[in-house]
Design a protein around this motif. Structure first.
Motif, PDB file in Angstrom:
ATOM      1  N   PRO A  55      39.198  55.851  58.136  1.00 53.72           N
ATOM      2  CA  PRO A  55      37.930  56.448  58.588  1.00 53.72           C
ATOM      3  C   PRO A  55      37.947  57.964  58.497  1.00 53.72           C
ATOM      4  O   PRO A  55      36.891  58.583  58.287  1.00 53.72           O
ATOM      5  CB  PRO A  55      37.802  55.956  60.035  1.00 53.72           C
ATOM      6  N   GLU A  56      39.126  58.570  58.634  1.00 54.18           N
ATOM      7  CA  GLU A  56      39.214  60.025  58.508  1.00 54.18           C
ATOM      8  C   GLU A  56      38.812  60.479  57.105  1.00 54.18           C
ATOM      9  O   GLU A  56      38.062  61.455  56.944  1.00 54.18           O
ATOM     10  CB  GLU A  56      40.638  60.500  58.829  1.00 54.18           C
ATOM     11  N   HIS A  57      39.323  59.771  56.095  1.00 53.49           N
ATOM     12  CA  HIS A  57      38.957  60.120  54.720  1.00 53.49           C
ATOM     13  C   HIS A  57      37.474  59.914  54.475  1.00 53.49           C
ATOM     14  O   HIS A  57      36.809  60.725  53.823  1.00 53.49           O
ATOM     15  CB  HIS A  57      39.747  59.259  53.724  1.00 53.49           C
ATOM     16  N   VAL A  58      36.935  58.799  54.972  1.00 48.31           N
ATOM     17  CA  VAL A  58      35.508  58.520  54.784  1.00 48.31           C
ATOM     18  C   VAL A  58      34.670  59.604  55.453  1.00 48.31           C
ATOM     19  O   VAL A  58      33.695  60.106  54.868  1.00 48.31           O
ATOM     20  CB  VAL A  58      35.149  57.132  55.336  1.00 48.31           C
ATOM     21  N   MET A  59      35.029  59.986  56.663  1.00 44.12           N
ATOM     22  CA  MET A  59      34.253  61.020  57.359  1.00 44.12           C
ATOM     23  C   MET A  59      34.321  62.358  56.629  1.00 44.12           C
ATOM     24  O   MET A  59      33.335  63.119  56.638  1.00 44.12           O
ATOM     25  CB  MET A  59      34.745  61.166  58.799  1.00 44.12           C
ATOM     26  N   GLU A  60      35.426  62.650  55.974  1.00 48.33           N
ATOM     27  CA  GLU A  60      35.498  63.871  55.171  1.00 48.33           C
ATOM     28  C   GLU A  60      34.474  63.835  54.046  1.00 48.33           C
ATOM     29  O   GLU A  60      33.842  64.857  53.731  1.00 48.33           O
ATOM     30  CB  GLU A  60      36.904  64.040  54.602  1.00 48.33           C
ATOM     31  N   ARG A  61      34.299  62.678  53.454  1.00 46.16           N
ATOM     32  CA  ARG A  61      33.315  62.538  52.368  1.00 46.16           C
ATOM     33  C   ARG A  61      31.893  62.607  52.925  1.00 46.16           C
ATOM     34  O   ARG A  61      30.992  63.189  52.283  1.00 46.16           O
ATOM     35  CB  ARG A  61      33.563  61.251  51.594  1.00 46.16           C
ATOM     36  N   ILE A  62      31.664  62.023  54.080  1.00 45.79           N
ATOM     37  CA  ILE A  62      30.357  62.118  54.719  1.00 45.79           C
ATOM     38  C   ILE A  62      30.034  63.577  55.039  1.00 45.79           C
ATOM     39  O   ILE A  62      28.907  64.054  54.818  1.00 45.79           O
ATOM     40  CB  ILE A  62      30.321  61.241  55.985  1.00 45.79           C
ATOM     41  N   GLU A  63      31.036  64.316  55.523  1.00 41.24           N
ATOM     42  CA  GLU A  63      30.825  65.727  55.824  1.00 41.24           C
ATOM     43  C   GLU A  63      30.553  66.531  54.552  1.00 41.24           C
ATOM     44  O   GLU A  63      29.770  67.498  54.571  1.00 41.24           O
ATOM     45  CB  GLU A  63      32.035  66.277  56.573  1.00 41.24           C
TER      46      GLU A  63
END
Length: 498
Positions: A55-63
């Protein structure tokens, strides 16, 4: 929606799908974050891929997509610079991971409201109407600022069942050019009515609702495309009736952008796999014009991008084709164009698509864990679209994964409101995940997933507040694992599906 008992779901598992879900249950859902950061490894199993897609990687992409919206007028809608920058971000990321993405350009009818609209009666008694309460701007309305006499057009108010007001050019016989046309809903499309009014010289159009059962219901609709140049709004039967009085004049002002613009789909295939048996996984990349679209649908498109990156070393038995769709918010136009283009120009390639997986809004802040009802056991036709044969097996894979993790999941109807629509129309087995938008969470659902009873799953749906803070990291965690599991499972075998 109410809780759906687990035993009904698990008994629907087909053949090897049950074994695959059981195998997933034996594997941990997380791993050492440092290990997950290593995208050079071969994440060739559900366990490895789920550990890598954090989820950390996904949230980086969302950001990253949020930053793009912030730099481009606060949105990433198709037809805008924000969408073009989102396209470039996806393409650059895929190329850096070793993919050869294909960018498919197509034209579509773009529409955006630039400023709030004004609708007020000037005579005989001044009255100001409130947008989205008393009236709504019609999609593809033209721009203008006009004060003029209201002229009724074949309203037929004595018949409460409906009207064909404005459907024929003859309805405007005797219409005074320069007036604002008052038209009643019914009998033909809004676009036909407004174009007929414009041809008769109307400088604006008011479409009133039909029937006393809708007397106080304001509405908005679509004119179908950017062909209209005058302001057009929809209002209630009661307000329309009050304007059908001699000597009435109104002030109508709208500011819109309405024109044909280019936009794009992006697809990328794994470097290995059977091209005659393709598993597609898609998410729409565009937002609405009113906001950045972080849950709708950076959540799905960013997670899909992270899955693709973490699969770059995988050598699947079946080709996996990742897809990011344009103009979904304009009516599923990107996925519709893609399927229609294959049907016309490469039907063999369309036949090779063994399954389609859709990921639209998977991070709702008051989330639920919903799986598209592929076997129509919860939402049968005609209340929902019929899932092509094999869709039930895809549903069972998702439910089976959630069950294996001790998570409750529930069915969502094939409503046709997302990009699986063109695929099921083409007879392709389809499925996917969803965390809810306008519906409110029940007590049973809050017991299963937490969150707030009686509140919408996504209170910021299609609104300016759909920012990074509107995305549930917990929902991303659950759904990214489910996505990874089902994609890598079908990449190995689609036997249970077709």
């Amino acid at each position: 929606m109410t809780h759906h008992s687990r035993w009904l779901r698990t008994t629907a598992l087909l053949g090897g799908a049950a074994l695959l879900a059981a195998t997933a249950a034996q594997a941990p859902a997380t791993a050492d974050p440092d290990d997950a950061n290593n995208t050079d490894r071969n994440n060739n199993s559900s366990r490895k891929l789920r550990a890598a897609v954090t989820p950390e990687h996904v949230m980086e992409r969302i950001e990253a997509l949020s930053d793009i919206a912030a730099a481009h007028d606060g949105n990433r809608a198709s037809g805008t610079p924000g969408f073009a920058a989102s396209r470039d971000y996806v393409v650059d990321t895929l190329e850096a991971a070793g993919y050869s993405p294909v960018v498919q350009e197509f034209d579509f009818p773009y529409f955006a409201q630039v400023t709030p609209s004004t609708f007020e009666r000037v005579t005989p008694e001044a009255t100001t109407y409130v947008e989205d309460t008393d009236f709504g701007l019609m999609d593809y309305s033209g721009s203008g600022d006009v004060t003029a006499t209201v002229q009724s057009v074949d309203l037929n108010l004595g018949d409460l069942s409906g009207s064909t007001s404005g459907c024929e050019a003859e309805d405007f016989a005797g219409f005074t050019a320069g007036n604002i046309a008052l038209i009643r809903r019914g009998g033909c499309t809004f676009g036909v009515k407004v174009l007929n009014a414009e041809a008769a010289g109307a400088t604006g159009v008011i479409i009133m609702n039909t029937g006393t059962d809708r007397a106080t219901d304001a509405f908005s609709g679509t004119l179908g495309g950017p062909d209209v140049t005058v302001p057009a709004v929809g209002t209630s039967f009661a307000i329309g009736q009050s304007l059908d009085v001699a000597g009435t004049s109104v002030h109508l002002a709208t500011s819109t952008e309405s024109e044909i613009r280019p936009t794009w789909n992006i697809t990328a295939d794994t470097n290995r796999g059977n091209d005659a048996n393709v598993v597609m996984a898609g998410a729409h990349l565009d937002s609405v014009t009113d906001g950045a679209g972080m849950n709708d649908n950076a959540s799905g498109s960013a997670t899909l991008l992270e899955v693709a990156v973490q699969m770059k070393k995988v050598k699947p038995r079946n080709t996996v084709r990742f897809a990011w769709w344009g103009a979904e918010e304009a009516g599923l136009l990107g996925s519709t164009h893609y399927v229609a283009d294959l049907a016309e120009n490469d039907p063999e390639a369309l036949d090779s698509v063994a399954a389609y997986l859709n990921f639209d809004m998977i991070g709702s802040p008051n989330y639920g864990l919903f799986v598209l009802d592929g076997d129509n056991s919860r939402f049968p036709p005609p209340d929902a679209a019929e899932g092509p044969e094999g869709s039930g097996a895809i549903e069972a894979l998702f439910h089976g994964y959630f069950d294996s993790q001790g998570l409750v999941s529930e069915e969502a109807a094939f409503t046709g409101r997302s990009d699986y629509g063109p695929f099921i129309e083409a007879g392709i087995p389809s499925g996917g995940l969803f965390t809810g938008h306008e519906a409110v969470k029940t007590e049973a659902q809050a017991e299963a997933w937490g969150g707030t009873v009686g509140e919408e799953f996504d209170p910021c749906y299609h609104a300016a507040c759909d920012g990074v803070g509107n995305v549930s990291v917990e929902a991303i965690d659950h759904n990214s694992d489910a996505m990874a599991h089902v994609i890598i499972t079908l990449a190995g075998s689609t036997r249970g599906v077709n």
